[in-house]
Design a protein around this motif. Structure first.
Motif, PDB file in Angstrom:
ATOM      1  N   SER A 171       0.832  -1.189   0.000  1.00  0.00           N
ATOM      2  CA  SER A 171       0.000   0.000   0.000  1.00  0.00           C
ATOM      3  C   SER A 171       0.873   1.248   0.000  1.00  0.00           C
ATOM      4  CB  SER A 171      -0.935  -0.027   1.210  1.00  0.00           C
ATOM      5  OG  SER A 171      -1.750   1.133   1.235  1.00  0.00           O
ATOM      6  N   ASN A 172       0.165   2.379  -0.007  1.00  0.00           N
ATOM      7  CA  ASN A 172       0.888   3.652  -0.128  1.00  0.00           C
ATOM      8  C   ASN A 172       0.754   4.468   1.159  1.00  0.00           C
ATOM      9  OD1 ASN A 172      -1.791   4.306  -0.303  1.00  0.00           O
ATOM     10  ND2 ASN A 172      -1.675   5.174  -2.369  1.00  0.00           N
ATOM     11  N   HIS A 173       0.815   5.757   1.009  1.00  0.00           N
ATOM     12  CA  HIS A 173       0.747   6.654   2.164  1.00  0.00           C
ATOM     13  C   HIS A 173      -0.624   6.612   2.842  1.00  0.00           C
ATOM     14  CE1 HIS A 173      -0.875   8.618  -1.328  1.00  0.00           C
ATOM     15  NE2 HIS A 173      -1.421   9.586  -0.576  1.00  0.00           N
ATOM     16  N   HIS A 232       4.610   3.585   6.786  1.00  0.00           N
ATOM     17  CA  HIS A 232       5.568   2.479   6.634  1.00  0.00           C
ATOM     18  C   HIS A 232       5.199   1.349   7.580  1.00  0.00           C
ATOM     19  CE1 HIS A 232       7.587   6.439   5.922  1.00  0.00           C
ATOM     20  NE2 HIS A 232       7.685   5.883   4.722  1.00  0.00           N
ATOM     21  N   LEU A 233       4.214   0.611   7.158  1.00  0.00           N
ATOM     22  CA  LEU A 233       3.691  -0.463   8.009  1.00  0.00           C
ATOM     23  C   LEU A 233       4.102  -1.805   7.420  1.00  0.00           C
ATOM     24  CD1 LEU A 233       0.079   0.978   8.370  1.00  0.00           C
ATOM     25  CD2 LEU A 233       2.043   1.387   9.879  1.00  0.00           C
ATOM     26  N   TYR A 239       2.645  -4.511   3.503  1.00  0.00           N
ATOM     27  CA  TYR A 239       3.768  -3.565   3.436  1.00  0.00           C
ATOM     28  C   TYR A 239       3.259  -2.246   2.880  1.00  0.00           C
ATOM     29  CZ  TYR A 239       6.120  -8.097   3.204  1.00  0.00           C
ATOM     30  OH  TYR A 239       6.525  -9.374   3.437  1.00  0.00           O
ATOM     31  N   SER A 240       3.692  -1.159   3.476  1.00  0.00           N
ATOM     32  CA  SER A 240       3.382   0.118   2.833  1.00  0.00           C
ATOM     33  C   SER A 240       4.626   0.983   2.789  1.00  0.00           C
ATOM     34  CB  SER A 240       2.256   0.841   3.570  1.00  0.00           C
ATOM     35  OG  SER A 240       2.685   1.270   4.847  1.00  0.00           O
ATOM     36  N   ASN A 241       4.636   1.863   1.806  1.00  0.00           N
ATOM     37  CA  ASN A 241       5.782   2.753   1.641  1.00  0.00           C
ATOM     38  C   ASN A 241       5.289   4.088   1.105  1.00  0.00           C
ATOM     39  OD1 ASN A 241       8.345   3.733   1.588  1.00  0.00           O
ATOM     40  ND2 ASN A 241       9.106   2.366  -0.017  1.00  0.00           N
ATOM     41  N   ILE A 288       6.255   1.188  -4.992  1.00  0.00           N
ATOM     42  CA  ILE A 288       5.853  -0.121  -4.459  1.00  0.00           C
ATOM     43  C   ILE A 288       5.244  -1.020  -5.526  1.00  0.00           C
ATOM     44  CG2 ILE A 288       5.491   0.206  -1.979  1.00  0.00           C
ATOM     45  CD1 ILE A 288       2.501   0.925  -3.202  1.00  0.00           C
ATOM     46  N   VAL A 289       4.871  -0.434  -6.658  1.00  0.00           N
ATOM     47  CA  VAL A 289       4.193  -1.263  -7.665  1.00  0.00           C
ATOM     48  C   VAL A 289       5.111  -2.370  -8.200  1.00  0.00           C
ATOM     49  CG1 VAL A 289       2.848  -1.274  -9.794  1.00  0.00           C
ATOM     50  CG2 VAL A 289       2.668   0.670  -8.207  1.00  0.00           C
TER      51      VAL A 289
END
Ligand SMILES: Cc1ncc(C[n+]2csc(CCOP(=O)(O)OP(=O)(O)O)c2C)c(N)n1
Ligand SMILES: [Mg+2]
Lengths: 437, 648
Positions: free
Chosen positions: B64-66, B102-103, B109-111, B117-118
Motif C-alpha cells: 500500500s501507499n501513504h 511504513h507499516l 507492506y506500505s511505503n 511499491i508497484v
C-alpha cells in the motif's frame, strides 16, 4: 643448541665511538675453530683482530666496510649451524629491530633479479657503482643507492646489502675501477673530514704567516723547560693563550647566524704519533704557567700514547695549535677545526736563518686579516722577547767540542772561540785546545 | 439524501466504521500533540479497503501507499499495532520507526514513495507464482500516482509475464492539492487495457457492488494467474493529510452527503450508534493503554560496529580463465543448485546471454528463472526487491552502470530502507549487478563510473569485482547476504584472465574477509607508497606498478578493496603509516568521491603526517574518441606525473 660467544665492538680508544669492520673472515654459518681470526676492526691507524674463543658456527651481524657502534654485537658463535641466521644487518642501528627484520627477510630472501628505478640507475651510473652490490634486493631506489654510499645520512630502515666501497659524505667523485684502486677511508679519516669540513667548506678562510727570529731563543727557554728542550710549542701555547684573551674573535666560532665567543681559553694542540691525529686540550690555558703547560703537554701526550685519553681531553677546544716543526716544514696552511675560528701552525726553525714561520688560518666570517696580522705580530714579538739578546750565552751550556770543558769551568779569562768543527759544524773550542797549554 | 442498501452485511459496515473511527482518533491525537509526523486518512474511502484488503486470504499480500491505514486494518485487523505505531511506541507494528506510511505486518507492506511499491509488489507476486502457490497480491495506488513511470514499466511486465497482481487505483480525483483535470491526460482504465490487463471498476458509494466486483477481480487474478486493474472511484472527505485542504466547501459537502456511512448513521442511527460506541470504547481503551508504553531504545535500532579487517594473508594464484567465464560458471552452478536464484535483466536470454555474456545459457539451464526484461531499470530493480522480500535471491542486471540512475529510487528508497523502517522484521537480500567503467569507447552515457553515488547508501553493500581472484569468492559471500548488495563489475575486466600478469618482484595476496582485500607488495623491500585502487582501476594499476616504481623511485604497495561501501580503513591506514604516502585512484570523477571518503577516514585515524593524494577521472562526460577518453580517465602518464609531483 647454544650461543657460545658474542662479539661486541670493543672500546679501543675513548674517542673511537664507532669502529670499522675491515674484514669478515668467513661466510655466515662457517664452522670455525677456537683461535681463528673471525673479524678485523680498524681503529685509528691500527687494526684489531677478534679471535674465536670456542669452536662453533659463526654468524655475522655486520658487513665489511661499515661502521658499528661500540658495544654493538657484530658476530655470534653458535653450537650448531641451524641457529645461524644467514643475513647481515645494517650498521649503526637498533639491534632488536634489525634482528626482527633479519628474520622477516630470511622468509622472503630474494634470489631474483633486481629492478632499478630510473633515478637509481642514473646515480649508479654516475657513481660507477658495481650493480652486484645490490644483489639480494628486489627493488632499488635512489635512496637505496644513497644509503649504500652513505650519502645524505638518511636513516635506513632497511637491511643494506654488502657495500663494496664507501666514499666520504657528499664527496661524490666518479670511480672507474679499471683505472684506480680504491682504498676505503678509515673511520678516523672520515671523522677528520667531518671535523674539518664545516669551517673549510665555506671557502671563507685565509692564512697569514709571520716569521719569528729564533736566534738565541732557547738560551733562557731551555732553562725553564723540563721535557721539551729546543721546542717552541710550550711557550707558543703559553703566549697564545694569553693573547687570545685580547683577541676573543680567534677564541670563538661562527654559528651560522652569529659568532660564539668562548668564555674560557682552552688551547688544543694537535698530535699525530702513530695513534692518529688528535687535538688535545689544555684547559684554561690562559691561567696556566709555562711550567704547567709543559706538564700538561707531557701528561696528555703520555695518555695519547697509552690510549687512556678521557673525553674531556678532547672536547671544548677553543683554539688549536698544530706543530709541524719536527717535520722540517718551511711553512704550511693549517685547517680550522669545527667550532673554532682559527688555528696556529708552527713550522720548523730554519737553523741557518734562525727563524721560524707561524701561520694562522682564520675564519673570515668571524674575524679579518688585519686583526689576525696584528695578533700574529704581537705573538711573534712576545716570542722574540725570550731571545738572549747581546749574545749572553749561558756559560754552562757552551762546551768545547774537543775537550768537553764547559765555559763555566774555564779558568782563564779569554773565553772560548766560536769555530767550525772538523765535521763542518759550528762549535766552540777552548783556548787550551786551540793554542795548547 | 439518498438511501443506502439494506442488504449489505453489518460486519462490513462495522469494519468501515472502525477504520473511520481509528483515523478520526489519529486526527484527535495529532491535534492534542500526542502524535508525531503526519497521517493521511482515508475517511470516505473506507469501503475500498474493506472490499479488497478485507477479502484477501491470509496467504495473499498487500502493498500500500501513504493512505494505508484502512488497507492495514481491513487486512490485518491489528488496530492496536497501528495505534501504537502512530503513537511511536516500541510495540507498534514497525516499532515506531515507520509510522503512518511504513507499516509491515503479516504480508502487509506500505511505503510512502508513490509508484515505487508497484514493481516491488509485482516482484513479490512473481515470487509466489514461481513457488507455484495460488496466493495473489494487491497493490494500492492513488489516481495521482498514475503519473509515475515505474507504474507503467510494471504494468507492461506483469501483463507480459502474467503476474497475479491486482492493481487497485483509488481515484479520489486529487493528488495532494491538485485536481485531476490539471495532471491527468486521457483515460485511466484504458491505460491498463492498453497493456492487455483485465480491468474492473466500482465506487465506494455502492459498497455492495464494489465488494462483489472486488471479489470477482480477486478471483480472476487468482484463477487466471494474470494481473488485473481495478479503478475505484471515491472521494476523501478529509484533508490530504491534516489541514491541507483547498477544495471547495460545496464540493466536499456534496460528497459528505453522498457518503455511505454518513447516510447509514442517519438512516440506521440505532445500529450506527451502538457500533460506534463499542468501537470508540475499544479504541479509547487501547489508546489509554498504549500511551503508557515506552519507545524503542536507540541501541535496539542502531549500534555502531568498528571495521576490523581480517589479517590473514594468503597468496593469490593466476587462473587461466576470463573473469566472465568464471562468473558464468558460478551462475550456472547457482541457478541449478540454489532454488532462490532468479536472474532479471535486459537481453539476458540465450543465445544472446546479456550484453557482456555473463548470463550466457542460464536460460537454457533453467528457463523459468531467467527473465529478459523490457528496458525498465526501475521495474527490474523493484521486481528484484519484491522477489528478495519474498525469500528469493534475485540478481538484477543493469546493462550499463550509467543506467543505475534509473534504478536509484528502488535502491535508495526501497531496498536500503525496508529492513530498518519495518523495524528489522524483514530483509531484502536483493543483488543488483552492473558493469561500470570506460576504456571501451562507448561514450558519455555508457562509460561513466558512478560508484561514488552508490557507496553511501545505508544498509546497502557495494562490492566491486576485480581481476585479482575468482569473482566466485565474492558472489559466494553475496549469496549469504541478508541485505542488499550492489555489484560493480567492469566492462574491460570481463575479458581479462585472473592475475594473468604476475610480476615476480611482487607478492600477490588476499585476506580472508568475505569480500577479500587483495594486496600487491614488493617481494622483499618495504613499500614506500600505498596505492589504493579497486575494480577496473585496480587492474590498470596492476600493470603499472613496475613503471611506477621505475619512474617515481617509490616502491608501491597496491591495496585493492572489494567491499567499497566499507573500505578496509584499518589495513590502508596501517600501510599508509608505514609508507608515509597514500594515493587513491578511482575511475569516477573525484569530487566527493570514494577517494575523498577514504582519505578522510584514514586522516581520522592516523597519527603523524601522511602525504595523501587522490587521482580520479576529470569531471566531464567520458568522450568516445579514444585519445580523449584516455586523457579523461586516470592513465599511466598522468598517474606517474602526479606521483612525482606530490610525493617526489
Ligand atoms: C514519489 C513521490 N512523489 C511525491 C510524493 C508526495 N506525495 C505524497 S501523497 C501525494 C499525492 C498522491 O496522490 P494520489 O496518488 O492520488 O493519492 P491520494 O493522496 O489521492 O490518496 C504526493 C504528491 C511522494 N510521497 N512520493
Ligand atoms: Mg488521489
Amino acid at each position: 643448541m647454544a650461543l657460545l660467544q658474542e662479539i661486541q665492538v670493543p672500546l679501543l680508544a675513548v674517542n673511537d665511538t664507532t669502529l670499522t669492520v675491515v674484514d669478515v673472515a668467513y661466510p655466515n654459518g662457517q664452522h670455525i675453530k677456537k683461535g681463528d681470526i673471525i673479524l678485523v676492526f680498524e681503529t685509528s691507524k691500527t687494526t684489531y683482530e677478534v679471535m674465536a674463543e670456542v669452536d662453533g658456527f659463526v654468524q655475522y651481524l655486520c658487513e665489511a666496510g661499515r661502521d658499528y657502534d661500540v658495544n654493538q654485537v657484530v658476530a655470534k658463535i653458535f653450537s650448531t649451524d641451524a641457529e645461524v641466521l644467514k643475513e647481515p644487518i645494517a650498521a649503526k642501528q637498533d639491534l632488536t629491530a634489525q634482528i626482527q627484520e633479519v628474520k622477516q627477510h630470511i622468509v622472503n630472501a630474494w634470489t631474483g633479479d633486481t629492478l632499478y628505478s630510473v633515478e637509481a640507475l642514473r646515480l649508479i651510473e654516475s657513481l660507477h657503482i658495481d650493480k652486484s652490490a645490490f644483489k639480494g634486493r628486489d627493488f632499488v631506489t635512489r635512496q637505496d643507492v644513497e644509503e649504500l654510499k652513505g650519502i645524505n645520512g638518511i636513516a635506513n630502515k632497511k637491511i643494506a646489502a654488502p657495500p663494496v666501497t664507501a666514499t666520504p659524505k657528499k664527496a661524490i667523485a666518479p670511480v672507474d675501477n679499471s683505472k684506480v684502486i680504491i682504498e676505503r677511508l678509515s673511520s678516523n679519516k672520515k671523522r677528520e673530514i667531518e671535523f674539518l669540513s664545516p669551517v673549510q667548506s665555506t671557502g671563507l678562510t685565509s692564512t697569514i704567516n709571520v716569521t719569528v727570529n729564533t736566534e738565541g731563543i732557547f738560551v733562557h727557554l731551555n732553562r725553564s723547560l723540563k721535557y721539551f728542550k729546543n721546542s717552541l710549542l710550550p711557550v707558543i701555547m703559553y703566549e697564545t693563550a694569553r693573547l687570545l684573551q685580547k683577541y676573543p674573535a680567534l677564541n670563538g666560532y661562527f654559528t651560522g647566524d652569529g659568532i660564539a665567543f668562548y668564555k674560557q681559553v682552552n688551547v688544543g694542540f694537535a698530535v699525530d704519533i702513530d695513534k692518529g691525529l688528535k687535538v688535545l686540550k689544555i684547559s684554561n690555558s690562559a691561567e696556566k704557567t709555562l711550567a704547567d703547560i709543559e706538564e700538561n703537554i707531557m701528561a696528555l701526550s703520555t695518555r695519547y700514547l697509552d690510549e687512556t685519553l678521557q673525553l674531556e681531553d678532547l672536547t671544548d677546544i677553543t683554539f688549536t695549535i698544530t706543530d709541524l716543526s719536527s717535520e722540517g716544514v718551511a711553512f704550511f696552511r693549517p685547517l680550522i677545526n669545527m667550532m673554532n675560528s682559527g688555528i696556529l701552525g708552527i713550522s720548523a726553525i730554519d737553523d741557518k736563518l734562525q727563524r721560524c714561520t707561524l701561520s694562522c688560518t682564520f675564519d673570515h666570517r668571524v674575524t679579518e686579516g688585519k686583526m689576525v696580522a696584528t695578533f700574529l705580530k704581537e705573538l711573534a714579538n712576545r716570542l722574540e722577547s725570550y731571545r738572549a739578546t747581546n749574545h749572553i750565552y749561558p756559560v754552562k751550556d757552551i762546551i768545547c767540542y774537543k775537550c768537553s770543558k764547559s765555559l763555566a769551568d774555564e779558568l782563564g779569562d779569554v773565553g772560548f772561540v766560536k769555530s767550525i768543527t772538523p765535521e763542518g759544524k759550528e762549535g766552540y773550542i777552548c783556548q787550551s785546545c786551540l793554542k795548547g797549554f | 439524501m439518498q438511501s443506502v442498501s439494506k442488504t449489505i452485511s453489518h460486519r462490513i459496515i462495522k469494519e468501515a466504521i472502525r477504520i473511520r473511527r481509528v483515523e478520526e482518533k489519529f486526527l484527535e491525537l495529532f491535534s492534542s500533540g500526542k502524535l508525531n509526523g503526519t497521517v493521511h486518512t482515508c475517511v470516505g474511502q473506507e469501503f475500498s479497503a474493506v472490499a479488497f484488503a478485507g477479502q484477501l486470504k491470509k496467504k495473499d499480500f498487500i502493498f500500500s501507499n501513504h493512505r494505508c491505514h484502512g488497507h492495514y486494518i481491513a487486512f490485518t485487523g491489528d488496530i492496536r499495532g497501528l495505534l501504537a505505531e502512530l503513537l511511536g511506541k516500541a510495540s507498534g507494528v514497525s516499532g515506531g520507526i515507520g509510522s503512518s506510511q511504513h507499516l509491515c505486518n503479516k504480508n502487509f507492506y506500505s511505503n510512502g514513495i508513490q509508484g515505487g511499491i508497484v514493481p516491488v509488489a509485482a516482484g513479490y507476486a512473481l515470487g509466489n507464482k514461481l513457488r507455484g502457490d495460488d496466493s495473489i497480491g494487491i497493490v494500492f495506488i492513488g489516481d495521482g500516482t498514475l503519473g509515475e513511470g515505474a507504474l507503467y514499466e510494471t504494468m507492461n511486465i506483469i501483463s507480459k509475464w502474467e503476474i497475479p497482481l491486482l492493481i487497485v487505483c483509488e481515484n479520489n480525483l486529487y493528488a495532494q492539492s491538485t485536481p485531476q483535470h490539471i495532471n491527468l491526460a486521457g483515460d485511466i482504465v484504458s491505460r491498463a487495457t492498453a497493456f492487455g490487463i483485465e480491468t474492473f471498476e466500482g465506487d465506494t458509494w455502492d459498497p455492495e457492488f464494489l465488494i462483489n466486483k472486488a471479489q470477482g477481480a480477486i478471483d480472476y487474478v487468482r484463477s487466471s494467474k494474470k494481473p488485473g486493474f481495478f479503478l475505484v472511484n471515491t472521494y476523501r472527505l478529509n484533508a490530504h493529510s491534516k489541514g491541507d485542504d483547498d477544495r471547495a466547501k460545496e464540493e466536499v459537502e456534496s460528497y459528505r452527503n453522498k457518503d455511505f456511512l454518513n447516510i447509514f448513521s442517519k438512516e440506521s442511527a440505532d445500529y450506527y450508534n451502538r457500533y460506534l460506541e463499542a468501537i470508540n470504547r475499544e479504541i479509547d481503551e487501547l489508546v489509554d493503554e498504549i500511551l503508557l508504553e515506552s519507545e524503542l531504545p536507540f541501541e535496539n535500532y542502531y549500534q555502531h560496529k568498528e571495521i576490523v579487517s581480517d589479517n590473514n594473508w594468503s597468496a593469490l594464484e593466476s587462473i587461466n580463465k576470463r573473469q566472465v567465464e568464471l562468473l558464468n560458471k558460478f551462475f550456472r552452478d547457482k541457478i541449478v543448485a540454489d532454488d532462490r536464484t532468479v536472474f532479471l535483466g535486459e537481453d539476458i536470454l540465450s543465445p544472446y546471454g546479456g550484453a557482456f555474456k555473463v548470463t550466457k545459457e542460464l536460460s537454457v539451464l533453467r528457463p523459468e528463472r531467467v527473465f529478459s526484461t523490457p528496458i525498465s531499470e526501475s521495474a527490474i530493480t523493484g521486481i528484484s526487491n519484491g522477489l528478495a522480500l519474498n525469500g528469493f535471491k534475485p540478481l538484477g542486471e543493469i546493462m550499463f552502470g550509467d543506467f543505475m540512475t534509473l534504478a536509484f529510487d528502488q535502491i535508495v528508497n526501497h531496498a536500503s530502507k525496508f529492513h530498518h523502517m519495518f523495524n528489522k522484521k524483514i530483509n531484502c537480500p536483493v543483488v543488483i549487478r552492473t558493469p561500470m567503467g570506460g576504456r571501451r569507447g562507448y561514450g558519455p552515457t555508457h562509460s561513466q563510473t558512478l560508484d561514488k553515488f552508490l557507496v553511501g547508501i545505508d544498509n546497502v553493500k557495494t562490492v566491486a569485482l576485480n581481476t585479482f581472484f575468482d569473482p566466485a569468492i565474492i558472489y559466494e559471500s553475496i549469496f549469504c547476504e541478508e541485505h542488499p548488495v550492489l555489484v560493480i563489475e567492469n566492462k574491460t575486466d570481463y575479458g581479462k584472465r585472473i592475475l594473468s600478469n604476475k610480476h615476480s618482484h611482487f607478492l600477490y595476496e588476499r585476506n580472508d574477509d568475505a569480500y577479500p582485500v587483495a594486496r600487491v607488495r614488493p617481494a622483499v623491500s618495504d613499500p614506500t607508497i600505498t596505492i589504493v585502487a579497486y575494480g577496473g582501476m585496480a587492474d590498470e594499476m596492476l600493470s603499472m606498478l613496475e613503471a611506477i616504481f621505475m619512474e617515481t623511485d617509490l616502491k608501491p604497495e597496491l591495496i585493492v578493496p572489494s567491499l567499497i561501501s566499507q573500505l578496509p580503513i584499518d589495513i590502508i591506514t596501517e600501510s599508509a603509516m608505514a609508507t608515509g604516502r597514500l594515493l587513491v585512484i578511482e575511475e569516477g570523477s573525484g569530487y566527493a568521491g570514494i577517494g575523498s571518503e577514504l582519505l578522510a577516514s584514514v586522516a581520522e585515524r592516523v597519527e603523524g603526517p601522511i602525504k595523501m593524494k587522490r587521482i580520479a577521472a576529470y569531471p566531464v562526460p567520458i568522450p568516445a574518441v579514444k585519445s580523449l577518453e584516455h586523457a579523461v580517465l586516470p592513465e599511466k602518464q598522468r598517474i606517474v606525473k602526479e606521483i612525482k609531483e606530490i610525493f617526489g
